[in-house]
Design a protein around this motif. Structure first.
Motif, PDB file in Angstrom:
ATOM      1  N   PRO A 100      30.877  29.542  44.068  1.00 50.48           N
ATOM      2  CA  PRO A 100      31.202  28.552  42.987  1.00 50.48           C
ATOM      3  C   PRO A 100      31.786  29.408  41.558  1.00 50.48           C
ATOM      4  CG  PRO A 100      28.892  28.091  43.895  1.00 50.48           C
ATOM      5  CD  PRO A 100      29.486  29.527  44.453  1.00 50.48           C
ATOM      6  N   THR A 101      31.370  30.611  41.248  1.00 54.50           N
ATOM      7  CA  THR A 101      31.556  31.270  39.983  1.00 54.50           C
ATOM      8  C   THR A 101      32.812  32.090  40.167  1.00 54.50           C
ATOM      9  OG1 THR A 101      29.889  32.809  40.436  1.00 54.50           O
ATOM     10  CG2 THR A 101      29.346  30.789  38.863  1.00 54.50           C
ATOM     11  N   ASP A 102      33.257  32.373  41.515  1.00 54.09           N
ATOM     12  CA  ASP A 102      34.118  33.398  41.805  1.00 54.09           C
ATOM     13  C   ASP A 102      34.975  33.017  43.113  1.00 54.09           C
ATOM     14  OD1 ASP A 102      35.747  35.570  42.260  1.00 54.09           O
ATOM     15  OD2 ASP A 102      34.082  36.977  42.507  1.00 54.09           O
ATOM     16  N   ARG A 103      36.196  32.286  42.644  1.00 55.18           N
ATOM     17  CA  ARG A 103      36.713  31.871  43.979  1.00 55.18           C
ATOM     18  C   ARG A 103      37.550  32.955  44.568  1.00 55.18           C
ATOM     19  NH1 ARG A 103      36.537  26.264  44.619  1.00 55.18           N
ATOM     20  NH2 ARG A 103      34.838  25.672  43.363  1.00 55.18           N
ATOM     21  N   ASN A 104      37.398  34.269  44.257  1.00 52.81           N
ATOM     22  CA  ASN A 104      37.906  35.411  45.114  1.00 52.81           C
ATOM     23  C   ASN A 104      37.108  35.714  45.928  1.00 52.81           C
ATOM     24  OD1 ASN A 104      40.543  35.266  43.219  1.00 52.81           O
ATOM     25  ND2 ASN A 104      39.405  36.334  41.602  1.00 52.81           N
ATOM     26  N   HIS A 105      35.963  35.033  46.263  1.00 53.73           N
ATOM     27  CA  HIS A 105      35.195  35.911  47.301  1.00 53.73           C
ATOM     28  C   HIS A 105      34.798  34.769  48.041  1.00 53.73           C
ATOM     29  CE1 HIS A 105      35.054  39.246  44.644  1.00 53.73           C
ATOM     30  NE2 HIS A 105      34.774  39.930  45.709  1.00 53.73           N
TER      31      HIS A 105
END
Length: 91
Positions: free
Chosen positions: A78-83
């Motif tokens: 939710p806080t990091d769309r790169n993972h």
């Protein structure tokens, strides 16, 4: 880290395992797959819309709980769309 995990690390999901240059390509966007059978692979999300990224991915793999034909399920953080974090396997 076992041999299979080491083979996958830093490679792009969907690229051939004997690709001479299996790493990220310039001008492309990637999400790192975390946990599960595809841990360490990068998923090319360059052409994905924000909605597609929010839906996550069901990725074909022979390494999951259901063997060949199975899918590994990954959801974006939710806080990091790169993972994308592994959430389970599906037939």
């Amino acid at each position: 880290m076992n041999g299979d995990e080491q083979l996958l690390r830093g490679r792009i999901y969907g690229h051939d395992h004997d690709d001479p240059d299996p790493g990220p390509r310039p001008g492309r966007s990637y999400a790192a797959l975390v946990g599960g059978p595809l841990d360490g692979l990068l998923l090319d999300v360059t052409d994905w819309t924000p909605e597609q990224i929010a839906e996550g991915a069901a990725l074909s793999t022979e390494l999951g709980a259901f063997g060949p034909g199975g899918r590994a399920l990954y959801d974006p953080r939710p806080t990091d769309r790169n993972h994308f974090d592994w959430s389970g396997d599906s037939p």
